[in-house]
Design an enzyme around this catalytic site. Structure first.
Site, short mmCIF file in Angstrom:
data_model
loop_
_atom_site.label_atom_id
_atom_site.label_comp_id
_atom_site.label_asym_id
_atom_site.label_seq_id
_atom_site.Cartn_x
_atom_site.Cartn_y
_atom_site.Cartn_z
CB CYS A 12 -0.96 0.00 1.19
SG CYS A 12 -0.12 -0.11 2.79
CG HIS A 267 -3.98 0.65 4.53
ND1 HIS A 267 -3.54 -0.25 3.59
CD2 HIS A 267 -4.90 1.45 3.92
CE1 HIS A 267 -4.18 -0.03 2.45
NE2 HIS A 267 -5.00 1.00 2.62
#
Length: 322
Positions: A12, A267
């Site tokens: 990510c 994330h």
């Protein structure tokens, strides 16, 4: 059309940074003019070329997302670890250095530097005599503390910038040797701004390292503006530039790389303003959707929402480039 990137396994951070690079039409203008490596092996291991292939794959527009598999494999050949959590500021520097190193045309390397590189002047002045040293250096990002020296929270982005450029007195154990005085004395250390690039990257130092080697995240609210004028933020003493340079120091927010979760389990996603449509999009791996400025403001942070998205890298673009 905004196209997503499939997550290859903890990719990510890489995906978010790639979207910020490839949505920047000034960067892709440089990328399209690279020299294509001759051999298949050279092409496989060339980061600019693999990034160009990914851009063309994304611009086919036949699917909502594509996989950056070949580029990831290329990066692994250059010791960029895959399937691990990365720090976005460190990975941004790594990617930029690989791009600069592998662009063979000197004029493209110069354009890439002009696009991203910040120039500062560091001053050291003895407080006992007139001895002073000056040295120029370049930076890819401005690493902005979000706490002051007393661990008090800085309230706005402008406060962080003013604090970064505020002079610091070096006393006690931090005293420097003065050649003129012949002994260690108190020095005044300061940083002055010389040149700002077309695309300015600000790194909010949200990850705090403690003596116990434990790292925790500072998630308190820190608003940042859509428009930023450095001549209004910094004083004359904090700048080392002429009026024509300062006239270009007006910026508009282009992108935000935001982090959610903790330092050990997090994330990344990217909020990017399309330069052709002037609309904001959220790039969350393979999911891409149009968002509002209010959605982007949700990345300001909140102390009681430790796991929520918090802006980590801010990318500003010049409103009136030379």
């Amino acid at each position: 059309e905004a196209i997503g990137l499939y997550n290859l396994g903890q990719s990510c951070c890489l995906n978010s940074l790639l979207q910020v690079f490839l949505m920047n039409i000034r960067f892709t203008g440089i990328l399209r003019r690279i020299t294509v490596p001759l051999s298949p092996e050279q092409r496989r291991n060339n980061v600019p070329y693999q990034m160009l292939l990914l851009l063309e794959k994304m611009q086919c527009g036949k699917c909502k997302a594509v996989g950056p598999t070949d580029l990831a494999r290329c990066l692994s050949e250059h010791r960029v670890k895959l399937f691990v959590q990365h720090d976005a500021a460190q990975l941004f520097l790594t990617l930029w250095n690989l791009l600069k190193k592998q662009m063979k045309k000197p004029e493209l390397v110069e354009e890439l530097s002009d696009l991203y590189t910040i120039c500062i002047q560091e001053h050291l002045a003895c407080q006992k005599c007139s001895f002073e040293t000056k040295s120029n250096s370049t930076m890819l990002t401005l690493p902005l503390p979000v706490l002051d020296s007393n661990s008090h929270r800085l309230k706005t982005l402008e406060d962080c910038l003013q604090y970064f450029f505020h002079p610091e007195e070096l006393t006690g154990q931090n005293m420097c040797f003065c050649q003129q005085c012949g002994r260690k004395t108190t020095f005044l250390q300061s940083v002055k701004l010389v040149h700002l690039p077309q695309t300015l990257t600000l790194h909010l130092k949200r990850f705090c390292f403690e003596r116990s080697s434990h790292t925790h995240k500072l998630s308190h609210s820190l608003p940042f503006p859509q428009e930023l004028d450095f001549t209004e933020v910094l004083t004359e003493d904090q700048c080392q530039a002429d009026d024509s340079e300062k006239a270009t120091w007006q910026y508009e927010l282009f992108a935000v790389v935001a982090h959610s979760g903790s330092t050990s389990c997090g994330h990344y996603c990217a909020y990017i303003r399309s330069l052709t449509e002037c609309k904001w999009y959220c790039f969350n791996d393979s999911d891409v959707c149009q968002v509002s400025w209010d959605d982007v403001k949700c990345t300001y942070g909140r102390s009681n929402l430790y796991w929520r998205e918090t802006a980590y890298l801010l990318f500003y673009m010049k409103k009136h480039p030379q």
